[in-house]
Design a protein around this motif. Sequence first.
Motif, PDB file in Angstrom:
ATOM      1  N   SER B 108       0.832  -1.206   0.000  1.00 56.99           N
ATOM      2  CA  SER B 108       0.000   0.000   0.000  1.00 56.99           C
ATOM      3  C   SER B 108       0.861   1.247   0.000  1.00 56.99           C
ATOM      4  O   SER B 108       0.472   2.262  -0.562  1.00 56.99           O
ATOM      5  CB  SER B 108      -0.907   0.011   1.228  1.00 56.99           C
ATOM      6  OG  SER B 108      -2.003  -0.834   1.039  1.00 56.99           O
ATOM      7  N   GLU B 112       0.411   4.507  -2.395  1.00 52.84           N
ATOM      8  CA  GLU B 112       0.256   5.879  -1.930  1.00 52.84           C
ATOM      9  C   GLU B 112       1.380   6.760  -2.430  1.00 52.84           C
ATOM     10  O   GLU B 112       1.213   7.973  -2.565  1.00 52.84           O
ATOM     11  CB  GLU B 112       0.182   5.910  -0.412  1.00 52.84           C
ATOM     12  CG  GLU B 112      -1.087   5.269   0.140  1.00 52.84           C
ATOM     13  CD  GLU B 112      -2.355   5.847  -0.480  1.00 52.84           C
ATOM     14  OE1 GLU B 112      -2.564   7.061  -0.355  1.00 52.84           O
ATOM     15  OE2 GLU B 112      -3.111   5.087  -1.114  1.00 52.84           O
ATOM     16  N   GLU B 132      -6.043  -2.761   2.422  1.00 48.61           N
ATOM     17  CA  GLU B 132      -6.923  -2.439   3.544  1.00 48.61           C
ATOM     18  C   GLU B 132      -8.178  -1.685   3.122  1.00 48.61           C
ATOM     19  O   GLU B 132      -9.001  -1.343   3.953  1.00 48.61           O
ATOM     20  CB  GLU B 132      -6.159  -1.609   4.578  1.00 48.61           C
ATOM     21  CG  GLU B 132      -5.716  -0.234   4.100  1.00 48.61           C
ATOM     22  CD  GLU B 132      -4.386  -0.259   3.368  1.00 48.61           C
ATOM     23  OE1 GLU B 132      -3.908  -1.377   3.069  1.00 48.61           O
ATOM     24  OE2 GLU B 132      -3.825   0.795   3.087  1.00 48.61           O
ATOM     25  N   GLN B 402      -7.840   8.314   0.504  1.00 53.16           N
ATOM     26  CA  GLN B 402      -8.049   6.984   1.045  1.00 53.16           C
ATOM     27  C   GLN B 402      -8.770   7.109   2.371  1.00 53.16           C
ATOM     28  O   GLN B 402      -8.347   7.873   3.242  1.00 53.16           O
ATOM     29  CB  GLN B 402      -6.722   6.244   1.258  1.00 53.16           C
ATOM     30  CG  GLN B 402      -6.956   4.833   1.752  1.00 53.16           C
ATOM     31  CD  GLN B 402      -5.692   4.030   1.918  1.00 53.16           C
ATOM     32  OE1 GLN B 402      -4.595   4.569   1.948  1.00 53.16           O
ATOM     33  NE2 GLN B 402      -5.841   2.713   2.040  1.00 53.16           N
ATOM     34  N   THR B 404     -10.816   5.229   5.845  1.00 55.41           N
ATOM     35  CA  THR B 404     -10.842   4.027   6.683  1.00 55.41           C
ATOM     36  C   THR B 404     -12.116   4.067   7.502  1.00 55.41           C
ATOM     37  O   THR B 404     -12.766   5.107   7.589  1.00 55.41           O
ATOM     38  CB  THR B 404      -9.646   3.999   7.639  1.00 55.41           C
ATOM     39  OG1 THR B 404      -9.790   5.078   8.574  1.00 55.41           O
ATOM     40  CG2 THR B 404      -8.352   4.167   6.887  1.00 55.41           C
TER      41      THR B 404
END
Lengths: 290, 412, 365
Positions: B108, B112, B132, B402, B404
């Motif tokens: 990841s 990024e 994720e 992104q 979460t």
Amino acid sequence: MEFFPASFSIFYQFGNAFAFLVISCAGLAVIFGMMGIINLAHGEFIMCGAYVTASTARAGLPLPLAIACGALTAALVGMVLERTVIRHLYHRPLDSIIATWGISLIATQAVLILLGPSMSGTGTPLGSTLVGERSYSIYRLVLFASAVGLLGGLYLLFYRTRFGVIARATIQRPEMARALGVDTRRVYGLTFGLGAGLAGLAGGLYAPTMTMVPTMGATFIVESFVTVVVGGADIFLGAAPAAAILAVIKAALTAWYGQLFGQIGLLVAVIVVIRVMPGGLSAFIKRWQR
Amino acid sequence: MKKNPNRHLMAAMLAGTCIAGLPAMAQDGPIKIGVLEDQSGDFAAATNVKVHAIELATKEINDAGGIDGRPIELVIYDTQSDNRRYQEFMRRVLQQDQVDVVFAGFSSASREAYRPIVNQFDGLAFYNNQYEGGVCDANMIVTGAVPEQQFSTLIPWMMEEYGPNVYTLAADYNFGQISAEWVRQIVDEQGGTMVGEEFIPLGVSQFSQTIQNIQESDADFVVTLLVGAAQASYYEQANASNVDLPMASSVNVGQGYEHKRFTPPSLSQMHVTTNYIEEIDTPASNDFVERFRAMFPDEPYINQEAANSYIGINLYKQMVERAGSTDHDEIRAVLGEGDVCFDGPSGNVCLDPQSQHMSHTIYLAKVEEDHSITFPEVWENIEPYWLGDAGCDLTQNDPSAQYTPSNPPPAQ
Amino acid sequence: MNPIELPDASEAPARRGLKLWLSRLEGPQTMGRGPAFWAVVVLAVLAALSYPAFANDYVVGNAAYFFVWTFMAMGLGVVWGYCGALSFGQTAFFGLAGYAYGVITINIGSAFGATWLALLLAVALGGVFALLIGYFMFYGRIKGVFVGIVTLSVTLVLETFMAQTAGPQWRIGDARLNGFNGMSGMPPLTVPWPGGDIMLYSGTALYYVLLGMVVLCYLGLRMLLNAPFGNVLVAIRENPERAEMLGYDIRLYQMLAFGLGGALAGLSGALYTAWGQYITPSSMGLTAAALPIVWVAVGGRRDITATLLGCLLVIAGFQSLTIYGSQYALVVMGALLVFTVLVTPDGLVFTAINRMGRLFKRVRR
């Protein structure tokens, strides 16, 4: 009898951390302490030992013999390397960092190209045993015993054999030793080979417990590096007590606060110890002895 | 290890770039696909196969006439498992080689690292790894599986089978922490108990204290979200200490084929939800494996990332042909129609227009004592629902961020 | 018999201010003097200035990327080459400044030249942190390889710590640290302009700005190193006890040099973050920490010119190797290191410049 399982558990964790530090730093300590060379390819000697051990064990050799093979192969590679490259770097610690780092790059990449990105391992032998309510891996106890045995064996080698005396003489006063007829070049070669062989031994001992990839040496290098430097030049007065102290710190922090604090705590401890004892532990102990 | 099969492709690419950097995209020339993967360094074990999958798909498409009659040309760089190389080469591949689409990234962090660059040049990138979740970015198409697909199937099944007490062992970084968050949420919803949670820094390989902690807890099963070769040593050590608990994971076996690399029975009782592994016994899967091994006989393992990359190339082909061009807005318009699907090695998969992620058939793989695989359960067509539900709608706007679960898209 | 008239140094007119500093561009601690050398330098700068006319935007942006790293190399050159302390942890200041730039610009935006303020603050933070570490080490009489170990530990602690800051609670203002995945979303260096701010993404504009910075930094370091400060550093490198006995507080000089090195590493860090709009903990890891040492070692650590040129050559070389050499790139890199240490221990570029210099002297005679 709650006391016994609890204290066994503490002893087991300490023994684990101690064994890891001693076994992984022994080779580096010999090379650094004796020859003033920082061997950043140390991790690759470990990898060499691990790979040879795993291959021979899978080919049918019993594990102790396979480990011996791994150690011997690493020792031979070390002696060849000493002849060609290291010979020119004695007592140039900063240059040896760069040269050995270059060797490490070559080794890791060559193994990746030739043998692929990973190697199948062998299982951990000897199973487990129950103490109290928890089961422990017996092999881990074997590792601790090996660490102690290793220290004992090295002591005998360096302080009770002729080779050991000659080696120590050569390292402390090379001109005098040469004047007395010692072939110093051969002694250096053998000592470097010994250091490499010890690294191979570390690889062989830990091979059954770890994943084997070309970059596996990286797991060992930082902790063995700091143990050796904290210990100072002498392996017995320095590296061994350093390993013990750092092992206690690491095991305690990991037990109370988790792996993150264990890792960070170890590194912070190193900074503090070096600040308090700038010559490393062995210099401090030697001064204290006087 | 075989000779580098990319040598002729690299030479062609070299010749191409030497013949004066042609500025404009040749509309009738080959379609250039950039490939940025870690072929050396820490991640090489799981990513070499991705490049091979892309080469297989390319060869099959080119043999059948290409995309709309135009052949595919691959521009491959080795990013050496180094985020800086991703930055350098993404710039190169978009500015100099001027490719039409890029297939890039394993970790990841690498994604990024290159995402700002893809955004700056308005490129199009396929990220073919499980991760994720949460990337809401119009320049990215994600074929990898996300936590809601893997955990919402795995954890309830494990709890039903083995019990409600769960111990999580996760790598101490974004992927591990967010996955652990998901596990916690689902365990809570299902009425179970988290009896322990441990986060392990990357690169740690010694687990004696952790093993002791697990034994002391009352866990019915352990969720292992361990990443990297060093952390994978846990399995061997746990086996040696006879921990003897069932394990659940979203990330092992399907990516790093640990069941082939470790000696039995260290991985026994491991349950993994994956969208593809080579052991899947369906006609589509077996045919794929056969064709793969025909082109790459020495391939150690065909993992889910390889399947995703293969599917990705085919999805791209479909979208370009339906749009009639490689222009990104037109491709995204096709995506927005909502029915870009492909029948691949893992079954039927579709792209979701709101999040530009892919739906998956999720297979529950169980590793037996001898490390063979059985499939106790299969879930068809699990959508990547979380981003859309949380408020990400790429057909309306492009936040390029992104998210979460604890940092969802801002309320619209 | 006429005695030889020797000039009396005390009667020489004292040079002051600018003239004094300009005279320090040449001196015993840096290679290259005389009109021939400076002509070459001017030619090189002119060539660099006109480079964008001959190369496309990508290549220029890539060159700008190379320039970003030169500051760290020059800083390490000062600390290691001139002061004799091998710092294995320059990346700690790199990362710290990079994150500082990111945090500051995400919080205060990029309007009115705020990004330049952020750059300055980030560099200052790197420098201050380096001074602290330097104080801790040098006033504690740590020397030799122990300096390397302590600095390595510092950078690894920072890396390990930052890698696990993924959770939402890890934020400074609006900026989430975001752990291992790295922090992004910060603006590039932005020049405020009446018609519309100029964002310095990787490209020609940024290239010129960085070229200017590199030239200024290089000339500034030349002046500093030929000044008494630089002379003392070299004296410390050659024989610390003797320098101390001559009355210099070597701890202070070492600490200041280390602070300077840290500030330069911080400059690299902030510029890298601005260049790519991204910073990650792995830029403070073991491999990242070893790279500057490789550049400086291969280039030549005893001279700032060699360090600068060597850094550019090595980075460009490694990148080309990776592009065209695929798997064998790392093998060649390793071999290059071994070759450098064995054959040209003072550095490839340093030795090359020396040989060329000798050649020219022979030619002139």
